[in-house]
Write an enzyme that holds these catalytic residues in place. Structure first.
Site, PDB file in Angstrom:
ATOM      1  N   ASN A   3      -9.898  -2.458   7.112  1.00  0.00           N
ATOM      2  CA  ASN A   3      -9.649  -3.441   5.872  1.00  0.00           C
ATOM      3  C   ASN A   3      -9.496  -4.680   6.537  1.00  0.00           C
ATOM      4  OD1 ASN A   3      -8.941  -4.331   3.082  1.00  0.00           O
ATOM      5  ND2 ASN A   3      -7.330  -4.806   4.255  1.00  0.00           N
ATOM      6  N   GLU A   4     -10.492  -5.864   6.123  1.00  0.00           N
ATOM      7  CA  GLU A   4     -10.358  -7.223   6.429  1.00  0.00           C
ATOM      8  C   GLU A   4      -9.959  -7.537   7.863  1.00  0.00           C
ATOM      9  OE1 GLU A   4      -7.483  -8.925   3.903  1.00  0.00           O
ATOM     10  OE2 GLU A   4      -9.020  -8.965   2.245  1.00  0.00           O
TER      11      GLU A   4
ATOM     12  N   TYR B 155       0.670  -8.185  -8.551  1.00  0.00           N
ATOM     13  CA  TYR B 155      -0.735  -7.908  -8.512  1.00  0.00           C
ATOM     14  C   TYR B 155      -1.221  -6.765  -9.508  1.00  0.00           C
ATOM     15  CZ  TYR B 155      -2.393 -11.032  -4.599  1.00  0.00           C
ATOM     16  OH  TYR B 155      -2.693 -11.880  -3.841  1.00  0.00           O
TER      17      TYR B 155
ATOM     18  N   GLN C 268       2.043  -0.624   1.844  1.00  0.00           N
ATOM     19  CA  GLN C 268       2.321  -1.537   0.681  1.00  0.00           C
ATOM     20  C   GLN C 268       2.907  -0.507  -0.783  1.00  0.00           C
ATOM     21  OE1 GLN C 268      -1.526  -3.976   0.764  1.00  0.00           O
ATOM     22  NE2 GLN C 268      -0.073  -5.444  -0.028  1.00  0.00           N
TER      23      GLN C 268
ATOM     24  N   GLU D 218     -11.788  -5.090  -3.516  1.00  0.00           N
ATOM     25  CA  GLU D 218     -10.714  -5.720  -4.032  1.00  0.00           C
ATOM     26  C   GLU D 218     -11.187  -7.237  -4.877  1.00  0.00           C
ATOM     27  OE1 GLU D 218      -7.072  -6.856  -1.329  1.00  0.00           O
ATOM     28  OE2 GLU D 218      -7.517  -4.991  -0.347  1.00  0.00           O
TER      29      GLU D 218
HETATM   30  C1  NOJ Z   1      -5.960  -8.439   0.724  1.00  0.00           C
HETATM   31  C2  NOJ Z   1      -5.326  -7.212   1.439  1.00  0.00           C
HETATM   32  O1  NOJ Z   1      -6.244  -6.083   1.775  1.00  0.00           O
HETATM   33  C3  NOJ Z   1      -4.364  -6.440   0.661  1.00  0.00           C
HETATM   34  O2  NOJ Z   1      -3.640  -5.750   1.300  1.00  0.00           O
HETATM   35  C4  NOJ Z   1      -3.514  -7.925   0.090  1.00  0.00           C
HETATM   36  O3  NOJ Z   1      -2.159  -7.260  -0.616  1.00  0.00           O
HETATM   37  C5  NOJ Z   1      -4.450  -8.287  -1.002  1.00  0.00           C
HETATM   38  N1  NOJ Z   1      -5.236  -9.154  -0.344  1.00  0.00           N
HETATM   39  C6  NOJ Z   1      -3.807  -9.644  -1.607  1.00  0.00           C
HETATM   40  O4  NOJ Z   1      -3.242 -10.674  -0.983  1.00  0.00           O
END
Ligand code: NOJ
Length: 470
Positions: free
Chosen positions: A164-165, A439, A19, A376
């Site tokens: 991550n997630e 963001y 990103q 986050e």
């Molecule tokens: C969670 C993700 O880890 C991140 O990569 C993403 O951009 C953000 N949420 C916002 O949607």
């Protein structure tokens, strides 16, 4: 679970490699699955790519210095697997290692604790071509990659995240279909992906502990606290299903070291493939329990009884440009619904700060005293700078303040929260939304050499940190 050292509360912000880095084809980096998706897929509707993004690759010193000046004492970022191992395994790209050494050393020079994620959605293309997370070989490949990283950076990095997630990544790749490899409503592939992620993560945790590098390792889950709407006929049954589907499928393995009880018969009853689940993985999970849990907190799942129709995922990728709804209906299980008393953003996602408290309390009740980092939390929206190039992002400030207040409430109630990271450090590529959704605490002027301009929220966050560090 290992006993963790108490350290000062970490206040930071976060990014992810694809990103923000840019430099997609520089200095020996291999191809990632997002490079290919963003360049070639007709599903990349807006055509945006992470080729340059905010060019963190060349601006990292400025970004880290700004974090420091903004009062932050930690930076959460991820490593690009294909920058380190261009083919996903085997040959190491020394220029990739050198880049991350520079980033880590720069953090330490500025007093920022690096919090490093191994995998944040960006699979090397070479592995994607071999079936990616649906191929069991990924377990050994991920372990190899993790070991390379621990050995290269583990002397200085003391906070690690394996994945991550994992659930959200599996969900978008196999249920929504908006992340590569773009499968749609494929329950078999969803569960197989999540399962391989859970076992791969446990293998990485074990190897990290075996290396005795003196740090801590966890996983980051997209907090998905499930709440059932009033008047639902079978609240307990559907909450249990949704919790299994969204949460326990990852958290039980990572925290308790075991698969959720009843998972295999339940998959069988629902005609979902479970043939890839192996007995030997039980030991891997048991030996790979995390030291802390990272939670990305944005919203909750608000559900009610299934009404009728086939399973369908509704997803709004286009924000204000779309009237598409947001949610899911799963045949015979449940469906998401709308709480008329809460607000929604332009992408149809609920704005619900209280989910910070509810998630943390639920984790504590279900799993006991696990140390948690809010890895986050933030707010995505359209933004227009004023005549001086400044963004007056009062909406973001109000939102984040609300979530942080609920985090403090949870801490007062005994939740062991050790840090909070704003998403994101600066404006960057948003998966599928490209650059229209912002963001950052810092604005990036993408048309002007990626110039960084702090937003109002950057100064608000600086003040908040100062007040809480007194
Ligand atoms: C969670 C993700 O880890 C991140 O990569 C993403 O951009 C953000 N949420 C916002 O949607």
């Amino acid at each position: 679970m290992k006993k963790m050292k108490k350290q000062p509360f970490l206040w930071g912000s976060a990014t992810a490699a694809y990103q923000c880095e840019g430099a997609w084809n520089l200095e020996g980096k291999g191809l990632g699955e997002w490079d290919v998706f963003s360049h070639e897929s007709p599903l990349n509707i807006n055509g945006a790519t992470g080729d340059v993004s905010c060019d963190f690759y060349h601006h990292y010193e400025e970004d880290i210095r700004m974090m420091k000046e903004g009062g932050q004492n930690s930076y959460r970022f991820s490593l690009s697997w294909c920058r380190i191992l261009p083919e996903g395994r085997g040959r190491v790209n020394e220029q990739g290692i050198a880049f991350y050494n520079r980033v880590i050393d720069c953090c330490l020079k500025h007093g920022l604790e690096p919090n490093v994620t191994l995998f944040h959605y960006d699979l090397p293309q070479a592995l994607a071509q071999q079936g990616g997370w649906a191929n069991r070989d990924i377990l050994d490949t991920f372990e190899e990659y993790a070991k390379v990283c621990f050995e290269a950076f583990g002397d200085r990095v003391k906070l690690w995240v394996t994945i991550n997630e994992p659930k959200y990544y599996a969900y978008c790749s196999n249920m929504v279909g908006n992340y590569p490899p773009n499968h749609h409503v494929d329950f078999n592939r969803y569960f197989k992906t999540v399962y391989h992620e859970a076992v791969a993560s446990a293998k990485a945790v074990k190897i990290y502990h075996d290396l005795q590098l003196g740090g801590e390792i966890g996983i980051v889950h997209d907090s998905s606290n499930v709440e059932v709407a009033p008047q639902t006929k079978e609240p307990e049954r559907i909450k249990a299903i949704a919790d299994l589907f969204y949460n326990r499928v990852i958290l039980d393995g990572a925290i308790l070291g075991e698969l959720p009880g009843g998972l295999i018969p339940w998959l069988q009853e629902n005609d979902i493939d479970s043939s890839y689940i192996r007995f030997e993985d039980t030991l891997t999970l048991a030996q790979g329990k995390i030291d802390f849990l990272g939670l990305n907190v944005y919203n909750r799942f608000y559900i009610t009884d299934y009404t009728e129709g086939e399973t369908e995922v509704f997803h709004n990728n286009k924000g204000a440009g779309s009237t598409a709804k947001e949610g899911i209906r799963i045949k015979n299980w449940y469906e998401t619904t709308i709480d008329p008393t809460t607000k929604r953003n332009l992408w149809g996602r609920e704005i619900y700060p209280r989910c910070m408290l509810n998630t943390l309390m639920e984790i504590k009740e279900r799993y006991g005293e696990i140390p948690v980092y809010i890895t986050e939390n933030g707010h995505g929206c359209y933004e227009t700078p004023d005549e001086n190039g400044m963004v007056q992002d009062d909406e973001r400030i109000e939102m984040m303040q609300g979530y942080i207040d609920f985090m403090f409430k949870a801490m007062e109630a005994g939740c062991d929260v050790r840090g909070y990271y704003a998403w994101s450090t600066m404006d960057l590529y948003s998966w599928v939304n490209g650059y229209e959704k912002r963001y950052g605490l810092v604005r990036v002027d993408f048309d002007n050499n990626c110039r960084r301009i702090p937003k109002k929220s950057y100064f608000w966050y600086q003040k908040l940190i100062q007040e809480h560090q007194k």
